[in-house]
Design a protein around this motif. Structure first.
Motif, mmCIF file in Angstrom:
data_model
loop_
_atom_site.group_PDB
_atom_site.id
_atom_site.type_symbol
_atom_site.label_atom_id
_atom_site.label_comp_id
_atom_site.label_asym_id
_atom_site.label_seq_id
_atom_site.Cartn_x
_atom_site.Cartn_y
_atom_site.Cartn_z
ATOM 1 N N PRO A 173 0.804 -1.224 0.000
ATOM 2 C CA PRO A 173 0.000 0.000 0.000
ATOM 3 C C PRO A 173 0.840 1.278 0.000
ATOM 4 C CG PRO A 173 -0.876 -1.572 1.567
ATOM 5 C CD PRO A 173 0.435 -2.128 1.107
ATOM 6 N N VAL A 174 2.085 1.181 0.432
ATOM 7 C CA VAL A 174 2.937 2.361 0.486
ATOM 8 C C VAL A 174 3.156 2.941 -0.906
ATOM 9 C CG1 VAL A 174 5.114 1.079 0.292
ATOM 10 C CG2 VAL A 174 5.084 3.304 1.435
ATOM 11 N N TYR A 175 3.110 2.077 -1.928
ATOM 12 C CA TYR A 175 3.293 2.563 -3.298
ATOM 13 C C TYR A 175 2.202 3.572 -3.666
ATOM 14 C CZ TYR A 175 7.090 -0.565 -4.790
ATOM 15 O OH TYR A 175 8.296 -1.184 -4.950
ATOM 16 N N GLY A 176 0.978 3.266 -3.251
ATOM 17 C CA GLY A 176 -0.122 4.182 -3.541
ATOM 18 C C GLY A 176 0.051 5.511 -2.835
ATOM 19 N N GLN A 177 0.587 5.470 -1.618
ATOM 20 C CA GLN A 177 0.813 6.705 -0.872
ATOM 21 C C GLN A 177 1.917 7.541 -1.515
ATOM 22 O OE1 GLN A 177 1.406 4.474 2.864
ATOM 23 N NE2 GLN A 177 -0.205 5.767 3.756
ATOM 24 N N LEU A 178 2.942 6.851 -1.974
ATOM 25 C CA LEU A 178 4.032 7.558 -2.654
ATOM 26 C C LEU A 178 3.540 8.174 -3.961
ATOM 27 C CD1 LEU A 178 6.982 5.047 -2.091
ATOM 28 C CD2 LEU A 178 6.600 7.222 -0.911
ATOM 29 N N LYS A 179 2.713 7.419 -4.691
ATOM 30 C CA LYS A 179 2.174 7.924 -5.953
ATOM 31 C C LYS A 179 1.345 9.187 -5.722
ATOM 32 C CE LYS A 179 -0.451 6.485 -10.019
ATOM 33 N NZ LYS A 179 -1.226 5.390 -10.670
ATOM 34 N N ALA A 180 0.703 9.255 -4.555
ATOM 35 C CA ALA A 180 -0.101 10.439 -4.213
ATOM 36 C C ALA A 180 0.763 11.591 -3.718
ATOM 37 C CB ALA A 180 -1.134 10.075 -3.161
ATOM 38 N N GLY A 181 2.090 11.363 -3.655
ATOM 39 C CA GLY A 181 3.003 12.421 -3.240
ATOM 40 C C GLY A 181 3.108 12.600 -1.745
ATOM 41 N N LYS A 182 2.604 11.639 -0.989
ATOM 42 C CA LYS A 182 2.619 11.758 0.466
ATOM 43 C C LYS A 182 3.992 11.388 1.041
ATOM 44 C CE LYS A 182 -2.300 10.671 0.972
ATOM 45 N NZ LYS A 182 -3.292 9.733 1.580
ATOM 46 N N THR A 183 4.256 11.856 2.239
ATOM 47 C CA THR A 183 5.457 11.463 2.986
ATOM 48 C C THR A 183 5.072 10.312 3.908
ATOM 49 O OG1 THR A 183 6.411 13.682 2.905
ATOM 50 C CG2 THR A 183 7.219 12.200 4.621
ATOM 51 N N VAL A 184 5.825 9.207 3.823
ATOM 52 C CA VAL A 184 5.501 8.021 4.605
ATOM 53 C C VAL A 184 6.708 7.609 5.455
ATOM 54 C CG1 VAL A 184 3.856 7.200 2.874
ATOM 55 C CG2 VAL A 184 6.232 6.458 2.760
ATOM 56 N N THR A 185 6.429 6.940 6.553
ATOM 57 C CA THR A 185 7.480 6.395 7.409
ATOM 58 C C THR A 185 7.495 4.882 7.241
ATOM 59 O OG1 THR A 185 7.195 8.186 9.007
ATOM 60 C CG2 THR A 185 8.356 6.201 9.755
ATOM 61 N N LEU A 186 8.646 4.337 6.857
ATOM 62 C CA LEU A 186 8.788 2.912 6.620
ATOM 63 C C LEU A 186 9.013 2.171 7.931
ATOM 64 C CD1 LEU A 186 11.091 2.988 3.468
ATOM 65 C CD2 LEU A 186 8.589 2.869 3.557
#
Length: 315
Positions: A173-186
């Motif tokens: 699901p992190v791929y979708g968040q990255l595609k949306a330009g969001k900042t995520v914590t792994l």
């Protein structure tokens, strides 16, 4: 995006060319088809294609000569009979609504969908949303004639999957968040900014579709830097005087416009029945001496309009 030519002849239908109409197929972009002009027999030509009349949501009329509008009442009725229920908007000069509504009234044709009219007078933008902008300007013909410029908005950049994988970011699901330009914590504690993994925006495509006209300065702004210019070629290279007399253009005038405007491709239509076989080849070859990427289209020919990244020029 694809242009499909339903009629490429001038004035009257011939054995090889129907009168003016073309479909701009925007099925991938907005699941719609837009018609530009609707000459007599347009609905018959559509039957030879994969176009579904119910997908036609807009019709842009360049001018009110019969070879550009006589197919409208029949097409509108057929659209109703083939499942068309969504509203349809017709753009065009003063008089187009009167012509259509009178035809429908006299024949007692009732449409199950709403018919909207946008009567054009002052040149400028006539439609704009998140995906496209359409503007128009006046041309130089015996009656009021328009040229249309269709501009696709830029597409958002795509996720650079190879770059994501190279960074050791696990799929999910992190791929979708990255595609949306969001900042995520792994899970490993790294903080990843999605904007760093999105490619540049893809410029949209631009077209100019012109009605009947003789040489006029207004066409230059309409055709500026377009990917595709659709221009009439009623007359040949040695007929400039006749073209001016009859308010039309030659193939060479269209070619010079494409060159001066910085267009990428020129498609010549509205071909006189006087030009057959070798005559058509002559129109194309002589225009190519001025603007190399010129093509004389024929009925039912479909021209793809690719993004710049897919090709250095429009094929």
């Amino acid at each position: 995006m694809e242009i499909e030519f339903l009629g490429t002849g001038a004035g009257s239908p011939s054995k090889t060319r129907n009168v003016s109409s073309l479909a701009l197929k925007l099925l991938d972009e907005r699941n719609e088809v837009w018609l530009f002009d609707c000459g007599e027999g347009t609905q018959h030509q559509i039957l030879k294609t994969a176009i579904r009349p119910r997908k036609v949501t807009k019709i842009f009329i360049t001018h009110l000569h019969g070879d550009h509008i006589f197919g409208l009442p029949g097409f509108l009725a057929s659209r109703a009979n083939q499942g068309g229920e969504e509203p349809l908007t017709i753009y065009g000069p003063e008089g187009i609504e009167r012509f259509v509504r009178t035809s429908l009234q006299v024949t007692q044709t009732r449409l199950p969908y709403k018919l909207n009219f946008k009567l054009l007078s002052n040149p400028g933008v006539i439609f704009e949303d998140d995906t496209f902008k359409v503007s128009f300007d006046t041309l130089d013909h015996r009656i009021l004639s328009f040229g249309y410029r269709i501009e696709e908005k830029a597409h958002e950049g795509v996720l650079l999957v190879d770059k994501v994988k190279a960074a050791g970011i696990p799929s999910g699901p992190v791929y979708g968040q990255l595609k949306a330009g969001k900042t995520v914590t792994l899970p490993d504690g790294r903080e990843i900014n999605g904007q760093d993994f999105i490619g540049p925006a893809q410029p949209g495509r631009t077209l100019a579709i012109l009605g009947d006209t003789r040489k006029t300065p207004h066409t230059l702004s309409l055709a500026k830097d377009v990917d595709v210019l659709v221009h009439e070629s009623t007359f040949g290279p040695d007929e400039a005087k006749l073209a001016r007399q009859y308010y039309h253009a030659t193939n060479l005038q269209a070619a010079h416009l494409a060159k001066d405007a910085g267009a990428k491709k020129l498609l010549l239509n509205h071909i006189s029945a006087r030009y057959l076989g070798k005559g058509v080849a002559m129109l194309e070859k002589s225009a190519q001496k001025v603007f190399a990427n010129t093509h004389v289209v024929h009925d039912l020919e479909a021209i793809d309009v690719p993004f710049a990244k897919e090709s250095g020029h429009v094929k």
